[in-house]
Scaffold this motif. Structure first.
Motif, PDB file in Angstrom:
ATOM      1  N   GLU A 100       5.479  -4.366  -7.229  1.00 55.96           N
ATOM      2  CA  GLU A 100       6.240  -5.180  -6.275  1.00 55.96           C
ATOM      3  C   GLU A 100       5.371  -5.682  -5.128  1.00 55.96           C
ATOM      4  O   GLU A 100       5.627  -6.733  -4.561  1.00 55.96           O
ATOM      5  N   ASP A 101       4.352  -4.890  -4.756  1.00 58.92           N
ATOM      6  CA  ASP A 101       3.464  -5.225  -3.641  1.00 58.92           C
ATOM      7  C   ASP A 101       2.044  -4.901  -4.078  1.00 58.92           C
ATOM      8  O   ASP A 101       1.699  -3.731  -4.283  1.00 58.92           O
ATOM      9  N   LYS A 102       1.247  -5.914  -4.219  1.00 59.75           N
ATOM     10  CA  LYS A 102      -0.100  -5.761  -4.770  1.00 59.75           C
ATOM     11  C   LYS A 102      -0.968  -4.772  -3.991  1.00 59.75           C
ATOM     12  O   LYS A 102      -1.744  -4.027  -4.563  1.00 59.75           O
ATOM     13  N   GLU A 103      -0.833  -4.739  -2.683  1.00 58.71           N
ATOM     14  CA  GLU A 103      -1.678  -3.886  -1.850  1.00 58.71           C
ATOM     15  C   GLU A 103      -1.135  -2.469  -1.672  1.00 58.71           C
ATOM     16  O   GLU A 103      -1.895  -1.537  -1.479  1.00 58.71           O
ATOM     17  N   LYS A 104       0.173  -2.286  -1.724  1.00 55.54           N
ATOM     18  CA  LYS A 104       0.764  -0.972  -1.457  1.00 55.54           C
ATOM     19  C   LYS A 104       1.212  -0.254  -2.722  1.00 55.54           C
ATOM     20  O   LYS A 104       1.803   0.808  -2.648  1.00 55.54           O
ATOM     21  N   ASP A 105       0.927  -0.810  -3.871  1.00 58.08           N
ATOM     22  CA  ASP A 105       1.397  -0.236  -5.122  1.00 58.08           C
ATOM     23  C   ASP A 105       0.538   0.946  -5.558  1.00 58.08           C
ATOM     24  O   ASP A 105      -0.657   1.011  -5.264  1.00 58.08           O
ATOM     25  N   LYS A 115      -2.892   0.402  -7.243  1.00 59.04           N
ATOM     26  CA  LYS A 115      -4.064   0.184  -6.388  1.00 59.04           C
ATOM     27  C   LYS A 115      -4.776   1.515  -6.116  1.00 59.04           C
ATOM     28  O   LYS A 115      -6.002   1.569  -6.076  1.00 59.04           O
ATOM     29  N   VAL A 126       1.480  -9.030  -8.838  1.00 59.97           N
ATOM     30  CA  VAL A 126       2.876  -8.661  -8.662  1.00 59.97           C
ATOM     31  C   VAL A 126       3.613  -9.024  -9.950  1.00 59.97           C
ATOM     32  O   VAL A 126       3.348 -10.056 -10.564  1.00 59.97           O
TER      33      VAL A 126
END
Length: 188
Positions: free
Chosen positions: A116-121, A124, A132
């Protein structure tokens, strides 16, 4: 080269199994998780035998060749989400193959999520850089033969098996039906 969208036409379509393969079509390898994931590399005594990786990446062009015709297929974000949902609704989480050739036991998808969130997934955290809408899975490997293939690098990622409708082909078939209807109407 032509680009074709693969879609889910009905609830029976979708993914029947996950295959562990040496060359995933989506060009994203999985990682094998050990019993401890730490910032520093340390010796691990017990292995969890869990594989993590992308099962489907939205809008990723996947090369195909059929009857001397070359083209790309892709899955939209909506199709990826629906396919991931139907996979579990249809109880397919323990259906697995190796290299799309033979069914294998001892493999079960134990975790599944859509990025859902590329940086907070979570992906990562494990070093994946996926867009996303990507369907990520973790698969428990209780099959010693497969696990040896993972450790030796013989298998590197996931590949889906299932049924999807080809949107372009559906449109061509619908156009053909319409043309036949017009011909039949003109004959009457």
């Amino acid at each position: 080269m032509k680009l074709r969208a693969l879609v889910i036409e009905n609830e029976k379509d979708g993914i029947d199994a996950i295959s562990v393969v040496d060359r995933p079509a989506i060009e994203s390898d999985f990682i094998a998780l050990s019993s401890q994931v730490e910032v520093e590399l340390k010796e691990v005594n017990v292995e969890k035998k869990i594989l993590m990786g992308a099962a489907l990446i939205p809008n990723k062009k996947i090369y195909r060749k059929e009857n001397n015709e070359e083209f790309y297929v892709f899955f939209s974000e909506q199709t990826v989400r629906k396919a991931s949902e139907l996979f579990f609704i249809n109880n397919n989480q323990s259906n697995a193959t190796q290299q799309h050739e033979k069914e294998i036991d001892g493999m079960t998808v134990t975790e599944s999520w859509i990025v859902e969130d590329k940086e907070k997934d979570k992906s990562k955290l494990y070093g994946f850089d996926v867009p996303v809408g990507t369907w990520m899975i973790s698969m428990k490997c209780n099959n010693d033969s497969v696990w040896e293939d993972v450790k030796s690098g013989k298998v590197k990622g996931f590949s889906i098996e299932g049924f999807f409708a080809d949107k372009m082909q559906m449109k061509e078939e619908q156009n053909l039906i319409e043309q036949i209807k017009k011909i039949l109407e003109n004959e009457n």
